[in-house]
Write a protein that holds these residues in place. Structure first.
Motif, short mmCIF file in Angstrom:
data_model
loop_
_atom_site.label_atom_id
_atom_site.label_comp_id
_atom_site.label_asym_id
_atom_site.label_seq_id
_atom_site.Cartn_x
_atom_site.Cartn_y
_atom_site.Cartn_z
N VAL A 17 0.84 -1.20 0.00
CA VAL A 17 0.00 0.00 0.00
C VAL A 17 0.88 1.25 0.00
O VAL A 17 0.66 2.19 -0.77
CB VAL A 17 -0.95 0.00 1.21
N TYR A 18 1.90 1.26 0.83
CA TYR A 18 2.77 2.42 0.92
C TYR A 18 3.65 2.58 -0.32
O TYR A 18 3.84 3.69 -0.82
CB TYR A 18 3.66 2.31 2.17
N VAL A 19 4.15 1.45 -0.80
CA VAL A 19 5.02 1.49 -1.98
C VAL A 19 4.25 1.97 -3.20
O VAL A 19 4.68 2.90 -3.89
CB VAL A 19 5.63 0.09 -2.24
N TRP A 20 3.10 1.36 -3.47
CA TRP A 20 2.35 1.72 -4.67
C TRP A 20 1.72 3.10 -4.56
O TRP A 20 1.60 3.81 -5.57
CB TRP A 20 1.32 0.64 -4.99
N THR A 21 1.36 3.53 -3.35
CA THR A 21 0.86 4.90 -3.17
C THR A 21 1.96 5.91 -3.47
O THR A 21 1.72 6.92 -4.14
CB THR A 21 0.33 5.09 -1.74
N SER A 22 3.16 5.64 -3.01
CA SER A 22 4.27 6.57 -3.28
C SER A 22 4.59 6.61 -4.77
O SER A 22 4.88 7.68 -5.31
CB SER A 22 5.50 6.20 -2.46
N TYR A 23 4.54 5.45 -5.44
CA TYR A 23 4.73 5.46 -6.89
C TYR A 23 3.63 6.25 -7.59
O TYR A 23 3.89 7.01 -8.53
CB TYR A 23 4.76 4.03 -7.46
N GLY A 24 2.40 6.10 -7.16
CA GLY A 24 1.29 6.83 -7.76
C GLY A 24 1.41 8.33 -7.57
O GLY A 24 1.19 9.11 -8.51
N ILE A 25 1.78 8.74 -6.37
CA ILE A 25 1.95 10.17 -6.11
C ILE A 25 3.10 10.74 -6.94
O ILE A 25 2.98 11.83 -7.52
CB ILE A 25 2.16 10.42 -4.61
N SER A 26 4.18 10.00 -7.02
CA SER A 26 5.32 10.45 -7.82
C SER A 26 4.95 10.58 -9.29
O SER A 26 5.32 11.57 -9.95
CB SER A 26 6.49 9.48 -7.68
N LEU A 27 4.22 9.63 -9.80
CA LEU A 27 3.78 9.69 -11.19
C LEU A 27 2.85 10.88 -11.43
O LEU A 27 2.97 11.58 -12.44
CB LEU A 27 3.09 8.39 -11.59
N ALA A 28 1.94 11.13 -10.49
CA ALA A 28 1.03 12.26 -10.61
C ALA A 28 1.80 13.58 -10.63
O ALA A 28 1.49 14.48 -11.43
CB ALA A 28 0.02 12.25 -9.48
N VAL A 29 2.81 13.71 -9.78
CA VAL A 29 3.62 14.93 -9.75
C VAL A 29 4.37 15.12 -11.07
O VAL A 29 4.43 16.23 -11.61
CB VAL A 29 4.59 14.91 -8.55
N LEU A 30 4.93 14.04 -11.60
CA LEU A 30 5.64 14.14 -12.87
C LEU A 30 4.70 14.55 -14.00
O LEU A 30 5.05 15.38 -14.85
CB LEU A 30 6.32 12.81 -13.21
N ILE A 31 3.51 13.99 -14.02
CA ILE A 31 2.54 14.34 -15.06
C ILE A 31 2.13 15.81 -14.93
O ILE A 31 2.04 16.53 -15.93
CB ILE A 31 1.32 13.40 -15.00
N LEU A 32 1.89 16.26 -13.70
CA LEU A 32 1.54 17.67 -13.49
C LEU A 32 2.68 18.60 -13.90
O LEU A 32 2.43 19.68 -14.44
CB LEU A 32 1.16 17.91 -12.04
N ASN A 33 3.93 18.20 -13.65
CA ASN A 33 5.08 19.02 -14.03
C ASN A 33 5.19 19.18 -15.54
O ASN A 33 5.81 20.13 -16.01
CB ASN A 33 6.38 18.42 -13.48
#
Length: 58
Positions: A17-33
């Motif tokens: 849960v923690y690993v995949w949530t952190s990957y999801g948040i990181s991906l969302a930040v990259l897409i927003l950037n």
């Protein structure tokens, strides 16, 4: 780490849960950037085109 199944890989030893949530948040930040500057540029160009049309009609 060796995983015996895909489900075990997803679970990540009960930390999935923690690993995949952190990957999801990181991906969302990259897409927003990438997306936000592109949208801002498009909006700027539309505003400038509108301003030029308005100045030409005077």
């Amino acid at each position: 780490m060796n995983f015996s199944s895909f489900a075990e890989f997803i679970a990540m030893g009960n930390h999935g849960v923690y690993v995949w949530t952190s990957y999801g948040i990181s991906l969302a930040v990259l897409i927003l950037n990438v997306a936000l500057p592109v949208l801002a540029r498009r909006r700027y160009l539309q505003d400038e085109a509108r301003r030029l049309r308005r100045e030409e009609s005077k």
